[in-house]
Design an enzyme around this catalytic site. Structure first.
Site, mmCIF file in Angstrom:
data_model
loop_
_atom_site.group_PDB
_atom_site.id
_atom_site.type_symbol
_atom_site.label_atom_id
_atom_site.label_comp_id
_atom_site.label_asym_id
_atom_site.label_seq_id
_atom_site.Cartn_x
_atom_site.Cartn_y
_atom_site.Cartn_z
ATOM 1 N N LYS A 1 0.845 -1.186 0.000
ATOM 2 C CA LYS A 1 0.000 0.000 0.000
ATOM 3 C C LYS A 1 0.877 1.231 0.000
ATOM 4 O O LYS A 1 1.964 1.243 0.595
ATOM 5 C CB LYS A 1 -0.898 0.032 1.239
ATOM 6 C CG LYS A 1 -2.183 0.799 1.032
ATOM 7 C CD LYS A 1 -3.164 0.016 0.167
ATOM 8 C CE LYS A 1 -4.510 0.701 0.075
ATOM 9 N NZ LYS A 1 -5.485 -0.111 -0.695
ATOM 10 N N GLY B 1 -21.490 5.545 3.244
ATOM 11 C CA GLY B 1 -20.483 5.988 2.289
ATOM 12 C C GLY B 1 -20.929 5.790 0.866
ATOM 13 O O GLY B 1 -21.138 4.657 0.423
#
Length: 339
Positions: free
Chosen positions: A78, A174
């Site tokens: 990441k 979301g």
């Protein structure tokens, strides 16, 4: 720092800065046993640098587990770029990040994530081939949503006895690219939608286009529903918030939904079925990994069918062992990565 890396079983942590463009970037490489690390690049504001590093490390571990259970020949990594207060030239900043990636000689491949776009990946691609989800390769968000939708059906079958979603109530927290795409698919399946988002415009769009019921963000977790679908940033399920839940299952797109694995045990005790996030949201990773290798859409779609199959296996084993699906998923992933 090394203690944190050891606790996460992280292989490497790379940091760079470029005063000219304002770039401050972190690349965490968790595990490359199965192949080069692949994971998105976040471009967000962080309260401090330690928070950014912890985010990169935690997400990199999740990517390793995600790739392992998705059956991909990829490792987990990441990237986090700390978003500065002001940027003179965003393109130049991402080009500098591309040069940084190139120094790792293919050990890490980047992709879009929170705060980044395919246009940013195009800038990165000017300086390295170790990037995917560019404009030509496409946004992985719709594929993440497709996988989550299939996972919700598998979750409904395991918890409610049928994968027919018509008439169910799903609360989506979301409405970003993935959350809204998921809402569209659920609406088409006849689901009653409860929605929340910090962006009032996204909520209004869901109300107008999908007939969704708006719920304040602070109240969504306590809303009565069949399935809660967290699709924002991580950490939404913690020791306090799980006590508010009035749902039968949690199945959503967000990474790192659990503040700790112990929260999964609490869900288990309460009879709330939890879909391990890195299993149900693997569609985007499957798409970018296979697309980057030149796979056809037919092959990608066939591989994505493994998401619901894997969830069904995890749910069956969790029921047999009287353990949380999160514990089962972790054990399965670790068997692939370390045994």
């Amino acid at each position: 720092m090394f203690a944190m890396m050891e606790a996460a079983r992280l292989e490497a942590l790379h940091l760079t800065q470029d005063p000219v463009t304002g770039l401050k970037a972190i690349i965490a490489i968790h595990n490359t046993r199965l192949g080069p690390a692949l994971g998105g690049c976040r471009y967000l504001v962080y309260p401090d640098e330690q928070s950014a590093i912890r985010d990169a490390m935690r997400l990199a571990q999740g990517m390793s587990y995600k790739a392992a259970l998705a059956g991909l020949a990829q490792g987990g990594g990441k990237a986090v770029i700390i978003r500065p207060a002001h940027v003179d030239n965003r393109g130049a900043l991402f080009e500098a990040f591309g040069r940084f990636i190139e120094t790792l000689n293919g050990r890490y491949i980047t992709a879009v994530d929170s705060g980044t776009s395919s246009a940013d990946m195009d800038c990165i691609a000017q300086h390295t081939q170790h990037v995917t989800s560019t404009t030509s390769e496409g946004d992985p968000s719709p594929h993440t949503a497709m996988g989550v939708f299939a996972g919700i059906r598998a979750t409904a079958l395991a918890r409610l006895g049928s994968d027919d979603l018509e008439g169910l109530r799903v609360a989506i927290q979301g409405l970003g690219h993935v959350g809204y795409a998921l809402a569209e698919q659920l609406h088409a399946a006849g689901v009653e939608l409860l929605v929340s988002d910090l962006d009032a415009g996204r909520v209004r769009l869901a109300v107008e286009q999908l007939g969704a019921q708006p719920v304040p963000s602070a109240a969504l977790l306590g809303s009565r529903c069949d399935i809660l679908a967290p699709c924002g940033l991580g950490g939404i399920l913690n020791a306090e918030s799980v006590g508010q839940l009035r749902c039968s299952a949690v199945a959503g797109a967000a990474n790192n939904q659990l503040a700790s694995t112990e929260v999964a045990d609490t869900l288990q005790r309460r009879g709330i079925l939890y879909a391990p996030d890195y299993v149900i949201n693997a569609g985007g990773l499957i798409y970018v990994a296979l697309r980057h290798k030149g796979a056809s859409q037919v092959a990608i779609t066939a591989h994505m069918a493994k998401i619901s199959q894997r969830l069904a296996e995890i749910y069956a084993q969790a029921e047999a062992d009287h353990r949380s699906p999160a514990r089962i998923a972790d054990a399965l992933a670790e068997a692939v990565l370390y045994d």
